[in-house]
Design an enzyme around this catalytic site. Sequence first.
Site, PDB file in Angstrom:
ATOM      1  N   GLY A  74      -0.438  12.047   6.614  1.00 19.75           N
ATOM      2  CA  GLY A  74       0.663  11.804   5.695  1.00 19.75           C
ATOM      3  C   GLY A  74       2.004  12.390   6.078  1.00 19.75           C
ATOM      4  CD  GLU A 128      -8.723  11.961   7.953  1.00 20.31           C
ATOM      5  OE1 GLU A 128      -9.948  11.844   8.041  1.00 20.31           O
ATOM      6  OE2 GLU A 128      -8.062  11.556   6.974  1.00 20.31           O
ATOM      7  N   GLY A 176      -1.552   9.967  11.459  1.00 20.15           N
ATOM      8  CA  GLY A 176      -1.514   8.627  12.048  1.00 20.15           C
ATOM      9  C   GLY A 176      -0.091   8.275  12.449  1.00 20.15           C
ATOM     10  NE  ARG A 177       4.263   7.087   7.818  1.00 28.98           N
ATOM     11  CZ  ARG A 177       4.288   5.904   7.212  1.00 28.98           C
ATOM     12  NH1 ARG A 177       5.047   4.952   7.690  1.00 28.98           N
ATOM     13  NH2 ARG A 177       3.572   5.680   6.134  1.00 28.98           N
ATOM     14  NE  ARG A 198       5.635   0.955   7.502  1.00 27.48           N
ATOM     15  CZ  ARG A 198       6.652   1.719   7.167  1.00 27.48           C
ATOM     16  NH1 ARG A 198       7.818   1.568   7.796  1.00 27.48           N
ATOM     17  NH2 ARG A 198       6.553   2.625   6.237  1.00 27.48           N
ATOM     18  CB  CYS A 218       8.843 -20.589   6.137  1.00 27.05           C
ATOM     19  SG  CYS A 218       9.033 -21.603   7.575  1.00 27.05           S
ATOM     20  CD  GLU A 219       7.347 -15.278   2.418  1.00 26.01           C
ATOM     21  OE1 GLU A 219       6.684 -16.212   2.896  1.00 26.01           O
ATOM     22  OE2 GLU A 219       7.110 -14.776   1.338  1.00 26.01           O
ATOM     23  CE1 TYR A 228      -1.024   3.029   8.728  1.00 26.26           C
ATOM     24  CE2 TYR A 228       0.838   4.517   8.938  1.00 26.26           C
ATOM     25  CZ  TYR A 228      -0.505   4.305   8.706  1.00 26.26           C
ATOM     26  OH  TYR A 228      -1.332   5.380   8.462  1.00 26.26           O
TER      27      TYR A 228
HETATM   28  N1  LLP Z   1      -6.247   9.641   6.424  1.00 23.23           N
HETATM   29  C1  LLP Z   1      -6.477   8.734   5.468  1.00 23.23           C
HETATM   30  C2  LLP Z   1      -7.699   8.824   4.688  1.00 23.23           C
HETATM   31  C3  LLP Z   1      -5.541   7.719   5.218  1.00 23.23           C
HETATM   32  O1  LLP Z   1      -5.782   6.844   4.260  1.00 23.23           O
HETATM   33  C4  LLP Z   1      -4.367   7.636   5.996  1.00 23.23           C
HETATM   34  C5  LLP Z   1      -3.386   6.583   5.775  1.00 23.23           C
HETATM   35  C6  LLP Z   1      -4.175   8.596   7.008  1.00 23.23           C
HETATM   36  C7  LLP Z   1      -5.134   9.588   7.188  1.00 23.23           C
HETATM   37  C8  LLP Z   1      -2.982   8.596   7.909  1.00 23.23           C
HETATM   38  O2  LLP Z   1      -1.797   8.787   7.207  1.00 23.23           O
HETATM   39  P1  LLP Z   1      -0.410   8.914   8.005  1.00 23.23           P
HETATM   40  O3  LLP Z   1      -0.459  10.215   8.777  1.00 23.23           O
HETATM   41  O4  LLP Z   1      -0.313   7.755   8.920  1.00 23.23           O
HETATM   42  O5  LLP Z   1       0.617   8.901   6.955  1.00 23.23           O
HETATM   43  N2  LLP Z   1       0.810   0.991   5.644  1.00 23.23           N
HETATM   44  C9  LLP Z   1       1.553   2.108   5.106  1.00 23.23           C
HETATM   45  C10 LLP Z   1       0.833   3.403   5.284  1.00 23.23           C
HETATM   46  C11 LLP Z   1      -0.564   3.420   4.685  1.00 23.23           C
HETATM   47  C12 LLP Z   1      -1.283   4.704   4.937  1.00 23.23           C
HETATM   48  C13 LLP Z   1      -2.725   4.526   4.667  1.00 23.23           C
HETATM   49  N3  LLP Z   1      -3.522   5.689   4.877  1.00 23.23           N
HETATM   50  C14 LLP Z   1       2.940   2.132   5.753  1.00 23.23           C
HETATM   51  O6  LLP Z   1       3.222   1.293   6.596  1.00 23.23           O
HETATM   52  O7  LLP Z   1       3.757   2.972   5.419  1.00 23.23           O
END
Ligand code: LLP
Length: 432
Positions: free
Chosen positions: A249, A291, A293-294, A331, A362-363, A391
């Site tokens: 997050g 965890e 991700g982003r 996004r 087309c949007e 993402y």
């Molecule tokens: N762990 C779990 C259980 C999660 O559900 C997520 C993200 C992460 C870790 C990784 O979170 P991050 O570090 O990437 O914030 N599509 C949306 C973001 C959805 C996040 C879903 N879960 C966007 O483009 O902003």
Amino acid sequence: MFVSENLSVNSVGHLTIGGVDTVELAKEYGTPLYVMDEQVVRKTLKRFHDSMNKYYDGKGEVHYASKAFSCMEMCRIVASEGDGLDVVSIGELYTAVKAGFPMDRVGFHGNNKTDEELEYAVKVGVGHIIVDNISELHRLEKIAEKSNSQTKIMFRIKPGIDAHTHDFVKTGQIDSKFGFALETGEAYEAVKEAVNCKNVKLVGLHCHIGSQIFDIAPFEEAAKVMLGFIAEIKNKLGYTIEGLNLGGGFGIKYVDENDPKPFELYLEKVSEIVKSECKALGIELPKMFIEPGRSIAGPAGITLYTVGARKEIPNIRTYVSVDGGMADNPRYILYGSEYDAVVANKAGEERTEKVTIAGRCCESGDLIGENMPLQHADSGDIIAVCATGAYNYSMSSNYNRLQKPAIVFVNNGKSRIAVKRETLDDIIRNDI
Ligand code: LLP
């Protein structure tokens, strides 16, 4: 000058990523094109695991959340850094298996896993499965019994923390489809049941409060709530929960106004809280998992597009249309997300205009952004949209039967293809 540190301008005024000329990349591989900088991925992973070692005495694991960006090459890079992987579907798990990712470092998520997914996860021996609900626990117990194994699990908990981020990416509050609620006693009842299961072993608790969060305080609050629950389980059931997974997050810089805290600071603060709470509660220090991700994939990536039409609507706005859009980056249409863009072949010039970058679907809402400061862009120019590593590809679609772009990795001045551009035959591959 740019939101991501790996971007620069070379002697001919072109934007570079990881030392590679983006205009040359567009020529060689075509557009739209996703470009990922391997060194940024590696350096960011290192920052996370080095801080885990420094502030939490090495008692932790970093699991890259592959939902942000998954392909076999990314799995190989994460594996080679010695980190773990969070997967959320059989597809992400299969990608990791095929990339030869060590399964003991994989955590399998999902709020509604199918039996097929659970069976596959047990078969390939994932490190642990993060169980979301009671029916999943029952189904998994049966599946593990059939395969004569003991599967390690964590429980996903809603800690009741309201992270200040977009409603669609908030997950920690009670009104959420993810996990067991603490307030209602649901989580406690589930733990009571799990500790008596023969074929699953509860090894940890997990929470994830949301995404693109800039404050450290909500993470500290979540850690406190989770440790309180671990202590309650210890005191009432005499059961030790060995692992605490605090999810991902961490926010990144998409535009200049975003001011993310360094990950080192996050790990320092959260480690302090976990240590002091454990002492106060009289419980052992759990193994910590995070965890991200982003924060790992996002700043590593850019997307390159070729400009087609330019439409100036006097006193209203200027549309600059590109050969991609919501199909490769949904996004903006989903969250109204902001991005920084540069005309790659004029990167050394001033950004003299504010334009709307439009996609080709087309949007009407198919935009990359509005009011974006940009160099004067004309047909044939290359536009780079920055910080698109997370993402974008993972949420891309074939809307309007568009082919998904290729993915290229750059590393120390060289480029290589990691995912091929879809062909027209790929588009009809499963049509009968
Ligand atoms: N762990 C779990 C259980 C999660 O559900 C997520 C993200 C992460 C870790 C990784 O979170 P991050 O570090 O990437 O914030 N599509 C949306 C973001 C959805 C996040 C879903 N879960 C966007 O483009 O902003």
